[in-house]
Motif scaffolding. Structure first.
Motif, PDB file in Angstrom:
ATOM      1  N   UNK A 113       3.730  -8.186  -6.330  1.00 55.45           N
ATOM      2  CA  UNK A 113       3.441  -6.964  -7.065  1.00 55.45           C
ATOM      3  C   UNK A 113       2.619  -6.005  -6.198  1.00 55.45           C
ATOM      4  N   UNK A 114       1.594  -6.514  -5.553  1.00 54.87           N
ATOM      5  CA  UNK A 114       0.754  -5.676  -4.687  1.00 54.87           C
ATOM      6  C   UNK A 114       1.552  -5.146  -3.498  1.00 54.87           C
ATOM      7  N   UNK A 115       2.387  -5.995  -2.903  1.00 53.13           N
ATOM      8  CA  UNK A 115       3.192  -5.550  -1.764  1.00 53.13           C
ATOM      9  C   UNK A 115       4.214  -4.492  -2.190  1.00 53.13           C
ATOM     10  N   UNK A 119       4.432  -0.694  -0.653  1.00 52.94           N
ATOM     11  CA  UNK A 119       5.647  -0.148  -0.038  1.00 52.94           C
ATOM     12  C   UNK A 119       6.083   1.140  -0.735  1.00 52.94           C
ATOM     13  N   UNK A 120       6.031   1.144  -2.065  1.00 52.99           N
ATOM     14  CA  UNK A 120       6.452   2.332  -2.808  1.00 52.99           C
ATOM     15  C   UNK A 120       5.490   3.497  -2.606  1.00 52.99           C
ATOM     16  N   UNK A 164      -4.125  -1.642  10.257  1.00 56.99           N
ATOM     17  CA  UNK A 164      -5.340  -1.483   9.454  1.00 56.99           C
ATOM     18  C   UNK A 164      -5.081  -0.665   8.186  1.00 56.99           C
ATOM     19  N   UNK A 165      -4.338   0.431   8.320  1.00 55.36           N
ATOM     20  CA  UNK A 165      -4.041   1.269   7.163  1.00 55.36           C
ATOM     21  C   UNK A 165      -3.304   0.494   6.083  1.00 55.36           C
ATOM     22  N   UNK A 166      -2.330  -0.337   6.508  1.00 57.42           N
ATOM     23  CA  UNK A 166      -1.588  -1.156   5.549  1.00 57.42           C
ATOM     24  C   UNK A 166      -2.504  -2.164   4.865  1.00 57.42           C
ATOM     25  N   UNK A 167      -3.364  -2.809   5.666  1.00 59.30           N
ATOM     26  CA  UNK A 167      -4.269  -3.817   5.095  1.00 59.30           C
ATOM     27  C   UNK A 167      -5.242  -3.205   4.098  1.00 59.30           C
ATOM     28  N   UNK A 168      -5.809  -2.048   4.466  1.00 60.25           N
ATOM     29  CA  UNK A 168      -6.789  -1.414   3.575  1.00 60.25           C
ATOM     30  C   UNK A 168      -6.134  -0.962   2.270  1.00 60.25           C
ATOM     31  N   UNK A 169      -4.926  -0.414   2.359  1.00 64.58           N
ATOM     32  CA  UNK A 169      -4.218  -0.013   1.147  1.00 64.58           C
ATOM     33  C   UNK A 169      -3.900  -1.240   0.296  1.00 64.58           C
ATOM     34  N   UNK A 170      -3.450  -2.296   0.944  1.00 62.47           N
ATOM     35  CA  UNK A 170      -3.133  -3.537   0.231  1.00 62.47           C
ATOM     36  C   UNK A 170      -4.367  -4.068  -0.494  1.00 62.47           C
ATOM     37  N   UNK A 171      -5.492  -4.119   0.209  1.00 67.90           N
ATOM     38  CA  UNK A 171      -6.737  -4.626  -0.398  1.00 67.90           C
ATOM     39  C   UNK A 171      -7.140  -3.793  -1.606  1.00 67.90           C
ATOM     40  N   UNK A 172      -7.019  -2.485  -1.487  1.00 67.84           N
ATOM     41  CA  UNK A 172      -7.397  -1.615  -2.601  1.00 67.84           C
ATOM     42  C   UNK A 172      -6.476  -1.845  -3.803  1.00 67.84           C
ATOM     43  N   UNK A 196      -1.576  -8.614   6.206  1.00 68.69           N
ATOM     44  CA  UNK A 196      -1.116  -8.033   7.456  1.00 68.69           C
ATOM     45  C   UNK A 196       0.366  -7.794   7.506  1.00 68.69           C
ATOM     46  N   UNK A 197       1.102  -8.124   6.457  1.00 69.25           N
ATOM     47  CA  UNK A 197       2.545  -7.965   6.483  1.00 69.25           C
ATOM     48  C   UNK A 197       2.877  -6.504   6.335  1.00 69.25           C
ATOM     49  N   UNK A 198       3.725  -5.999   7.198  1.00 71.96           N
ATOM     50  CA  UNK A 198       4.109  -4.578   7.165  1.00 71.96           C
ATOM     51  C   UNK A 198       5.520  -4.452   6.678  1.00 71.96           C
TER      52      UNK A 198
END
Length: 198
Positions: A113-115, A119-120, A164-172, A196-198
């Motif tokens: 769900x978070x991933x 992506x969206x 980093x941008x992907x990780x920070x967005x994912x964490x949020x 870390x998955x992109x």
């Protein structure tokens, strides 16, 4: 002991004294079920195993399995675990294993769900409107900044991407979903693996 103790079944055998007993096929299925239960037990973390009231011999056998390195040693140890399981009531153990596996399934769904949201959000500006409608408590300015950073990271050449941008967005996203009660269990470890998955 009388015949009424075992419900009649087409698979049942009747011994020379007229007593019903499970057929050889049924006993084999039961044995395979216990073997599968043993295989599920050895995949559980030590702290979760401690929560199950396992007999000491079974607990030691599971620990020995985890320490065993050779394929043949693991195979023999798994047979021993299956033998020990035949001597205990498997139902409480099955329930504990099922509960653990259900928690993992929920955590995996939360991860996906978070991933999916990440992506969206990176792919389409309209997704932020949907996000805010579902999670009105979100800090929209922060979300925009995180999405912008993730997009910059994505636009960079693969060798220059930091992730980093992907990780920070994912964490949020993950924290927002957890705060809204959308994730269950104690699966931060599973969710963190997907950062870390992109």
């Amino acid at each position: 002991m009388n015949q009424d103790q075992f419900p009649p079944s087409d698979d049942d055998e009747v011994d020379e004294n007229g007593y019903r007993r499970p057929s050889k096929s049924q006993r084999k299925r039961d044995s395979h079920d216990l073997q599968a239960l043993g295989e599920a037990l050895v995949t559980m973390p030590k702290d979760r195993l401690a929560d199950i009231d396992l007999p000491e011999s079974l607990s030691d056998a599971v620990d020995d399995y985890k320490r065993t390195k050779s394929f043949e040693g693991k195979r023999r140890q798994m047979q021993y675990i299956g033998k020990l399981l035949r001597g205990v009531d498997p139902e409480p153990i099955k329930e504990a294993v099922a509960s653990f596996q259900l928690g993992h399934a929920r955590n995996a769904l939360a991860l996906h769900d978070a991933e999916r949201w990440r992506a969206e959000l990176v792919a389409d500006d309209n997704t932020l409107t949907r996000w805010v409608a579902e999670y009105p408590q979100s800090d929209v300015q922060k979300m925009r900044a995180l999405i912008r950073n993730a997009r910059k990271d994505f636009a960079a050449a693969p060798e220059n991407r930091s992730g980093r941008g992907f990780r920070e967005l994912f964490q949020h996203i993950k924290q927002t979903l957890e705060g809204a009660g959308r994730t269950e269990g104690d699966g931060d470890d599973l969710l963190d693996e997907g950062e870390g998955e992109d």
